[in-house]
Each structure stands twice: as structure tokens, then as C-alpha cells.
Design a protein around this motif. Structure first.
Motif, PDB file in Angstrom:
ATOM      1  N   CYS A 133     -52.379 -55.867 -31.157  1.00 56.36           N
ATOM      2  CA  CYS A 133     -51.293 -56.344 -30.295  1.00 56.36           C
ATOM      3  C   CYS A 133     -50.115 -56.716 -31.183  1.00 56.36           C
ATOM      4  CB  CYS A 133     -51.738 -57.559 -29.482  1.00 56.36           C
ATOM      5  SG  CYS A 133     -50.511 -58.100 -28.253  1.00 56.36           S
ATOM      6  N   TYR A 134     -48.953 -56.196 -30.845  1.00 61.77           N
ATOM      7  CA  TYR A 134     -47.735 -56.563 -31.571  1.00 61.77           C
ATOM      8  C   TYR A 134     -47.273 -57.949 -31.122  1.00 61.77           C
ATOM      9  CZ  TYR A 134     -47.050 -51.869 -33.495  1.00 61.77           C
ATOM     10  OH  TYR A 134     -47.181 -50.699 -34.197  1.00 61.77           O
ATOM     11  N   ILE A 135     -46.709 -58.716 -32.071  1.00 61.10           N
ATOM     12  CA  ILE A 135     -46.287 -60.088 -31.797  1.00 61.10           C
ATOM     13  C   ILE A 135     -44.805 -60.249 -32.125  1.00 61.10           C
ATOM     14  CG2 ILE A 135     -46.747 -62.527 -32.197  1.00 61.10           C
ATOM     15  CD1 ILE A 135     -49.150 -61.022 -31.039  1.00 61.10           C
ATOM     16  N   GLY A 136     -43.953 -60.038 -31.125  1.00 60.14           N
ATOM     17  CA  GLY A 136     -42.518 -60.245 -31.327  1.00 60.14           C
ATOM     18  C   GLY A 136     -42.149 -61.714 -31.287  1.00 60.14           C
ATOM     19  N   GLY A 137     -43.070 -62.551 -30.795  1.00 58.30           N
ATOM     20  CA  GLY A 137     -42.793 -63.979 -30.649  1.00 58.30           C
ATOM     21  C   GLY A 137     -42.524 -64.698 -31.950  1.00 58.30           C
ATOM     22  N   ILE A 138     -42.873 -64.092 -33.089  1.00 57.20           N
ATOM     23  CA  ILE A 138     -42.565 -64.785 -34.348  1.00 57.20           C
ATOM     24  C   ILE A 138     -41.061 -64.893 -34.563  1.00 57.20           C
ATOM     25  CG2 ILE A 138     -44.745 -64.029 -35.408  1.00 57.20           C
ATOM     26  CD1 ILE A 138     -42.994 -62.205 -37.233  1.00 57.20           C
TER      27      ILE A 138
END
Length: 249
Positions: A133-138
Motif C-alpha cells: 500500500c502506498y502511503i502519501g500521508g507522510i
């Protein structure tokens, strides 16, 4: 249809993982596959940070919007656009490349390089029957991420990639129809055709959510996009990127 295409078409984001870490060999293979991606002019303008410290993973999970799977997974990779090593290379060669690496073009190259590498990494992981899962929230608070990961100037953490052994496999989300994303010879600019195509896609998405939630949800794709794009988010990004010494020209 070959096995690679089957894996690509079977992609879905995984947000629940077994309590089992990736092996050193798996991590090295995934990174090697990432490095095998195409790179503009051999620039290789990215760095991958593997986060194994559990306290750091917990902090990144908090910064990403309290997403538990950022903390609980087989391995967490953080992909960064990186022109810092090119500054070092310039020092070694007694050259001044400031104007070049601070350009919008080189910033785009670094972002594209990192994205291409990440997708190779994702495909490699999925070929091992792992979930991703990609995490753009960083990007919610990159100043805090920079401090946590000791990031130098000319480097931007772009997104995380969590990898692990899936506990639950979610359903595949229907993508936009082929005719909406593939235009032949020129951009299709007939707005009525566009609206008709998106209307059909809305019906598909609404049915998908209704089935997935047992009737509790039936929103459309266009309404989702308006809800998301109607909110102001990460508006600090331009100043942050320029503060890191990138995209100044």
C-alpha cells in the motif's frame, strides 16, 4: 495472458498484515528491482529509506494520519526524490550545478524516477505474494518526517510503501474505463462525451461500494473527487520544496 500481466491486473491495496517481517533477502530483492526501473539520463535521482525502528514507524503512522498499517507491516520503505548525491558528485568533480538541480525540470525528473522505482518495487513484492500500500500521508508534515529520518537538503520524502503478508485481501476497485484514459492521436475534448463516460463510471463505482458495504455506502467517483479536491490540503508544499533547495527555477 502471462503471469506478470495477471499480477499487475490483480493489484489491490492491502491495509492489514500478518505479524511477520520481511527477510533481508526479500528486502534486497525488492530494492534491486526498484533500481532496475528506467531512470532519466542515468541520473538515479532517488533514495529509498527502509524504516525498521518501531518507534519511528509508530511516529510515521501518526504523521500519516494515524494509519495503523504504517506501523504494523512486514517492512516500510520511504521513497525520496534525491538530488543531494548529485551535489556531492559536483564537489568531487569541482563543478557548480546549482542552477540545474534547483530547476523545476530536475525536480520533476527526481519525482518521476522515484515513482518508477517504487512501482517496480511494488510489482516485485506482489510477485512474492506480498501485499502493498502506498502511503502519501507522510506528506502531511514533511518537516517532522525530515527530522525523524535525518533528511538533508535537496531531498524530499515523497511517499511510503508498506509491504507485508496480507491478513485480509480487499476487493479490487474498478478503474476508469479504457476510453476515458486512452486517447488516440490527440486529447479527447468533447465534454459531453467525457460526462457520459464518467456517468457510466459513477454507476460502476456506486454499485461497487454498495456491494462492499452491504448498502451502507453508494457514493460516486465524481462526488468523491469533489469531496477530496474541495478540501485545502498540504498547501505548505511549495515553500517546503523550495526550502529544501529544489524547484527554485
Amino acid at each position: 495472458m502471462n503471469e506478470i500481466i495477471e499480477k499487475i491486473l490483480d493489484h489491490r491495496s492491502i491495509r492489514s498484515f500478518e505479524d511477520k517481517l520481511l527477510s533481508k533477502e526479500q528486502i534486497e530483492t525488492i530494492v534491486a528491482c526498484a533500481q532496475s526501473a528506467a531512470t532519466s539520463s542515468y541520473i538515479q535521482a532517488y533514495t529509498i529509506i527502509g524504516v525498521t525502528d518501531q518507534e519511528k514507524k509508530a511516529k510515521l503512522a501518526e504523521l500519516a494520519g494515524n494509519q495503523s498499517y504504517v506501523e504494523n507491516n512486514g517492512h516500510l520503505f520511504v521513497f525520496c526524490a534525491d538530488l543531494h548525491r548529485h551535489e556531492i558528485a559536483a564537489q568531487m568533480e569541482n563543478q557548480d550545478i546549482t542552477e540545474s538541480i534547483e530547476s523545476t525540470e530536475k525536480f520533476m525528473v527526481a519525482c518521476i524516477d522515484a515513482a518508477l522505482a517504487a512501482q517496480n518495487a511494488a510489482l516485485a513484492a506482489e510477485s512474492m505474494d506480498l501485499g502493498i500500500c502506498y502511503i502519501g500521508g507522510i506528506r502531511n508534515n514533511l518537516a517532522a518526517v525530515n527530522e525523524l529520518l535525518n533528511i538533508p537538503t535537496k531531498v524530499i520524502p515523497l511517499f511510503g510503501l508498506v509491504v507485508g503478508y496480507p491478513k485480509n485481501r480487499s476487493e479490487k476497485k474498478p478503474r476508469l474505463p479504457f476510453v476515458n484514459v486512452y486517447h488516440e492521436n490527440e486529447y479527447l475534448r468533447d465534454e459531453e462525451v467525457f460526462k457520459s463516460q464518467l456517468g457510466e463510471y459513477n454507476e460502476t463505482i456506486s454499485a461497487y461500494y454498495e456491494h462492499r458495504t452491504n448498502g451502507k455506502r453508494n457514493d460516486t467517483w465524481t462526488s468523491q473527487m469533489m469531496d477530496m479536491l474541495g478540501k485545502k490540503s498540504r498547501l505548505y508544499m511549495k515553500d517546503f520544496v523550495e526550502g529544501q533547495g529544489l524547484k527554485r527555477k
